[in-house]
Each structure stands twice: as C-alpha cells, then as structure tokens.
Design an enzyme around this catalytic site. Sequence first.
Site, PDB file in Angstrom:
ATOM      1  N   LYS A 172       0.938  -1.325   0.009  1.00 23.66           N
ATOM      2  CA  LYS A 172      -0.033  -0.061   0.027  1.00 23.66           C
ATOM      3  C   LYS A 172       0.501   0.888  -0.385  1.00 23.66           C
ATOM      4  CE  LYS A 172      -3.868  -1.833   1.278  1.00 23.66           C
ATOM      5  NZ  LYS A 172      -3.740  -3.343   1.722  1.00 23.66           N
TER       6      LYS A 172
HETATM    7  C1  LIG Z   1      -5.084  -4.426   1.326  1.00 21.04           C
HETATM    8  C2  LIG Z   1      -3.872  -5.895   1.220  1.00 21.04           C
HETATM    9  C3  LIG Z   1      -4.332  -7.309   0.076  1.00 21.04           C
HETATM   10  C4  LIG Z   1      -5.299  -6.614  -0.702  1.00 21.04           C
HETATM   11  O1  LIG Z   1      -5.035  -5.694  -1.813  1.00 21.04           O
HETATM   12  P1  LIG Z   1      -6.074  -5.749  -2.266  1.00 21.04           P
HETATM   13  O2  LIG Z   1      -5.790  -4.586  -3.014  1.00 21.04           O
HETATM   14  O3  LIG Z   1      -7.094  -5.316  -1.383  1.00 21.04           O
HETATM   15  O4  LIG Z   1      -7.014  -6.678  -3.139  1.00 21.04           O
HETATM   16  C5  LIG Z   1      -3.247  -8.107   0.358  1.00 21.04           C
HETATM   17  N1  LIG Z   1      -2.109  -8.133   0.641  1.00 21.04           N
HETATM   18  C6  LIG Z   1      -1.404  -7.382   1.740  1.00 21.04           C
HETATM   19  C7  LIG Z   1      -0.249  -7.580   2.707  1.00 21.04           C
HETATM   20  C8  LIG Z   1      -2.182  -6.249   2.004  1.00 21.04           C
HETATM   21  O5  LIG Z   1      -2.159  -5.357   2.794  1.00 21.04           O
END
Ligand SMILES: *Cc1c(COP(=O)(O)O)cnc(C)c1O
Length: 417
Positions: free
Chosen positions: A113
């Site tokens: 993220k």
């Molecule tokens: C947010 C997240 C996901 C999921 O990603 P999306 O874009 O919501 O599909 C998977 N793994 C981790 C570690 C995350 O923080």
Amino acid sequence: MFSYVSTRGKAPHLDFTGATLTGLARDGGLYVPETSPSLSSADLPNMAHQAYLEVAWRVTLPFVEGAISPADLIKILKAAYKSFNHQDITPLRQIGDNFYLLELFHGPTLAFKDVALQFLGQVFDHILARTKQKVTIVGATSGDTGSAAIEAFKGKDNANIFILHPHNRVSEVQRRQMTTVLAPNVFNIAIEGSFDDCQDLVKAMFNDQVFRDDLQLSAINSINWARILAQVVYYVFAAARVGKPVAFCVPTGNFGNVYAGYVARSMGVPVEKLIVATNRNDILHRFFETGKMQTEGVVPSLSPSMDIQVSSNFERLLLNLYGGDGGAVEKTMKLDPHTAVGVGVAEEYRKKNPDSVIVSLATAHPAKFPEAVKKAIGIEPELPAQLADLYQRQEKYEVMSANLARVQQFVRERVKM
Ligand SMILES: *Cc1c(COP(=O)(O)O)cnc(C)c1O
C-alpha cells in the site's frame, strides 16, 4: 485534457486532479479513465533496462495529461519513492524456473500500500499547494492502509488525517506503526467495535454533506484512482523485465491491486492471465488474519469431503505443490501470510500450465505478521532497521465508542486547532 468518467455515468467528467480529490463520484460511482492510453511496441523492450522512476513516468504521464506537467510529474515520483529502501523500488526476484516474486514491501510501512499512498500523498501535496486548499482525510483501516496513509501524510501543512481502526483488532505491529507517529496533523482513533463499524462511521461522515463540505473531507481508500494508477506501474515494470507474456498472481482483498493489473493489460502489456488468489471463508484465512488456528464449527456444503476445519495439512499441500522440496516450503512460509497464499496459488497454476511465466506479488514484509509467521515456521521475523525500535516508541491514540456524533465532534475540534 485526459478525462475521467464515473462508472455510473451521471457525475461530471473530471481531469486527474479532480478525480483524485473527489475520490467517490457525486453519483456514488467510481472514476475511471474515459479512454485507455496504450504503450507503443517499442516501449516495453526499452523499459526492460530502465529504472523504476523512468517506467513510472512513462506509464503515468498520459493519465495526468492537462492536470500535471511532465516536469512536475518527475518531481512527484521522485519524492514519492525516496523513502523506499531498495533502489528498484519493487524488485523482481527469480524464485524458480519461469517463476518470479515481485517484492512490493520495501516502502516505509512494509506493505504494497506504500507504493500507492506515497504517490497519492505527493499528488495531494502538489494539488493543494497550487490551490491553497486544506483538506481533512478520514479513513478506516483493518491494518495496512492506515499506517501507509499516515506515513504518506504526516507533517503536511495542508492536510489533517484521522484514521479509525477497530480497538484491539489489529496486530500490535500494525497498531504501533500508526500510533507511534506523533506528528501534530495525525490522529488515531481506536473504535470499540469491528472494522465494519469503522467503515460505517467513515461513510456516515462522507454522507453528512454539511460536515463533508465544512471540513473538506477527502478519501484515501482504494476507490481513489491515483492509488490504482501508481500500482499499474509495477505490473509494467515487471512485465518489461521478464520480457515475455506473463501471468500475475495477486493476493486479493478489495480487488484494487489486481484491477491495476487489468489496467496494465488494457495498455498493451502482454498479461497472459491475472490470477486472483483469495483465502476467503476458511480456517487458513482466519489463521492468516489473527495468527490463531481456531475452529468455528463446520459449515455444511455441497462438497462435504472438504468441510474440514483444522487445516494442519496446509504445509503438506505446500510441499506437494513444491514437488517435495522442503527447503522451498520453508522459504515460502517465511514469506508473509498474504504473499504465501499467492505463491501457493501460483504453484498450483504452474503445475497446470508448465510453460507459463508467473510473477507472484509479495504484498507485505513477513515482519508485519510476526505471530502468523512464528506459528507457521517457529521463527519470528525481524523488523527492518527503520522500525527496529518500534516496540519502544511512545504511542498516541484515542479510544472511542462507535458513536458518530462523538467522532465528528472530535474531528471538528482537532481541525479547528
Ligand atoms: C490490502 C492488502 C491486500 C489486498 O489488496 P487489495 O488491493 O485489497 O486486493 C493483500 N495483502 C496485503 C498485505 C494487504 O495489505
């Protein structure tokens, strides 16, 4: 001007900055590009040798046309990725024949993220400095989004950020990554309730038009187009380096990450397949969330031989998928739990499609989920240097009941200060 339209077709067309600041369209839809820019046939071979920032600039430029100048875009990208602790930003690591891991966890909070939110933070900064606006960011988090957003907006003059997390329901590492940021524009609120309660409160604040306009509310969740755009880049980067058509395997929650792969494909990147790796509704899923193997009663289904709760066989399965290579299993289990789900699914796909080239996305650093990793392999992963003293740092947060009026009052008072 490159233009964005709402998925529901009734909100005004906006340029990139408009779509970014608005987040959710006024008609309740999401903003998407009106047309799909394409890469030329020479682009991908050229990018095979380019640095991440060069690829990022080439990929994002057409999407911001008319809103951000090419020179400003370079500045934004440089600032966004300076805090990553790997020169490739999202390094591609080969882990087998035709099998790669795309490491997306080298940003400040150790999850993918950061790639999106560091970019979003710089885009906001750029827009708000020009328009002399000040915004209030409110968001709900189940763990990773909150810390990535706080890291991206801490200390900024033109934004206050309020992040709601469910009290005692995020991991200690995740909580501390949010609550030890003591910048005066950062406010953590622990809600006595679930993640859904937090999300409902945030939605209610956005639906209160007076509150929304008074405080200039802005959203940083994955409906924001700028986040998706930042994530398109690493699909292009990886595909260019591999140099062949490739299948991407994506551990998926809200579908944001894998949707970015879809956008890359529509730009002409040879994406053979997007594999959506989920861990929905089973004991492994809960294990990965909480670090606990906990039975909750069997839910009968149409395939009763699979209605089993205690999945002590997960390691066996992984071993099978790796063709009996225990070393590979150990390595896999050292991955963070989300990444491990992706790699497990990718291995399965490889067995059925032996000629495919696969890139599996590593979405978080194992140290973000120390309990889960320790349960699985008996080793507690160490936090990287920049977070080594996380457990000694001072925390700051408010605990509050899930009461909209109370939360709104708290936000209003802090924004006035
Ligand atoms: C947010 C997240 C996901 C999921 O990603 P999306 O874009 O919501 O599909 C998977 N793994 C981790 C570690 C995350 O923080």
